[in-house]
Design a protein around this motif. Structure first.
Motif: not given
Length: 337
Positions: A186-190, A219-233, A235-242
């Motif tokens: 997980v890469i959160k806030d860079g 206690g917070k949720t985040y929208l994440v962008r991920g790549n299967v090949s690198t197994r990395t995600v 964070t892009l934005r807070e308060n985004a689910e499903c």
């Protein structure tokens, strides 16, 4: 208290518990029997066949009472209010894209267990996996190669805090299975981020490598962008689910948690433009809990609780217009464009 008196109390208590158990069993059996009978005025359902090679159709879990309840059903995109065709394939969760289907089924017993079926374009089972918990979300990549699913491993709702999820990603070409996304970096806030409370759910694929999902931690949720090949995600934005990615890949529809709302459904439907990161509230103001679908690049389809558990509505993705009913008694729709 004498031994005889204790025994009398024990017998009375056992008899009362047995009576409650019998009453509940009869009630449940009666309700199950009632659900096998079509209700007057309910959606019309007919037995038939279809597959995943069709176009301009919606496939979904039929929730209308009758002999085809819980079966996979199909309707034309332009005829959603007409008679639906149902197959004898029971799916608690379902999704399809690119000729691949995923169907979550239950095996009843002392403990209900769930299995995830990978289906070919003719809806024939290719492989089967133990779900590992109660089914929640599932998605297939546009090409049909990648499949993701989320299960609850405790609790049964995203609304509270006492739940944990497991999300897996499967490559149907190599059959490589990433059993738990919590192993991804997980890469959160860079910056690299680690926490024992990390949870993922609600994967939506852009292609066979790039995906978006929900990350929950502290206690917070985040929208994440991920790549299967690198197994990395990341964070892009807070308060985004499903999240649910638009067909053109430019926007994500998601559940926005309303601050201070402590109800069972504290979310409203929003759309995020991935180029500008501008967030837009849709005209649907009712609470919901769904990973929505896109009917096309302009229109969202989503579930609202109703008499038959949920009905499907549509609303423009740009915040204009107003909600409109598409289908009654339907869940987990997948669009064959």
């Amino acid at each position: 208290m004498s031994t005889a008196a204790r025994w009398r109390i024990l017998v009375v208590a056992f008899t009362a518990l047995a009576a409650v158990a019998v009453t509940y069993t009869l009630y449940a059996a009666g309700r199950t029997d009632a659900r096998d009978k079509a209700r007057p005025g309910g959606p019309a359902v007919a037995k038939g066949t279809f597959d995943l090679t069709g176009r301009q159709r919606i496939l979904f879990r039929n929730m209308a009472w009758g002999p085809h309840r819980d079966h996979l059903a199909s309707v034309p995109l332009d005829g959603t209010g007409g008679t639906r065709t149902a197959m004898p394939l029971t799916c608690y969760k379902f999704h399809t894209s690119g000729g691949t289907g995923v169907c979550v089924q239950a095996k009843r017993g002392p403990v209900k267990t769930f299995y995830l079926l990978i289906l070919d374009s003719r809806l024939r089972e290719i492989r089967r996996y133990a779900a590992g918990g109660g089914p929640s979300r599932t998605r297939v990549s546009p090409s049909g190669r990648m499949v993701a699913w989320t299960v609850f491993v405790s609790g049964d709702s995203y609304a509270g805090v006492n739940f944990s999820t497991r999300t897996a990603i499967l490559d149907t070409r190599t059959w490589k299975l990433h059993r738990n996304m919590e192993k991804f970096q997980v890469i959160k806030d860079g910056k690299p981020y680690r926490s024992v409370d990390v949870n993922f759910w609600g994967v939506t694929f852009a292609d066979d490598d790039l995906f978006y999902a929900t990350l929950a931690t502290k206690g917070k949720t985040y929208l994440v962008r991920g790549n299967v090949s690198t197994r990395t995600v990341r964070t892009l934005r807070e308060n985004a689910e499903c999240p649910s990615l638009s067909p053109d890949g430019t926007r994500v529809a998601f559940k926005h948690r309303v601050k201070g709302d402590m109800s069972a459904l504290p979310w409203r439907l929003h759309v995020l433009d991935l180029r500008t990161m501008k967030e837009t509230a849709t005209a649907e103001t009712r609470p919901l809990d769904d990973q929505v679908s896109w009917l096309d690049d302009r229109t969202l389809m989503y579930a609202i609780p109703a008499e038959y558990e949920s009905d499907q509505y549509r609303v423009p993705a740009d915040g204009t217009g107003s909600p409109a009913l598409i289908m009654r008694a339907a869940q987990v729709p997948a669009v064959l464009p």
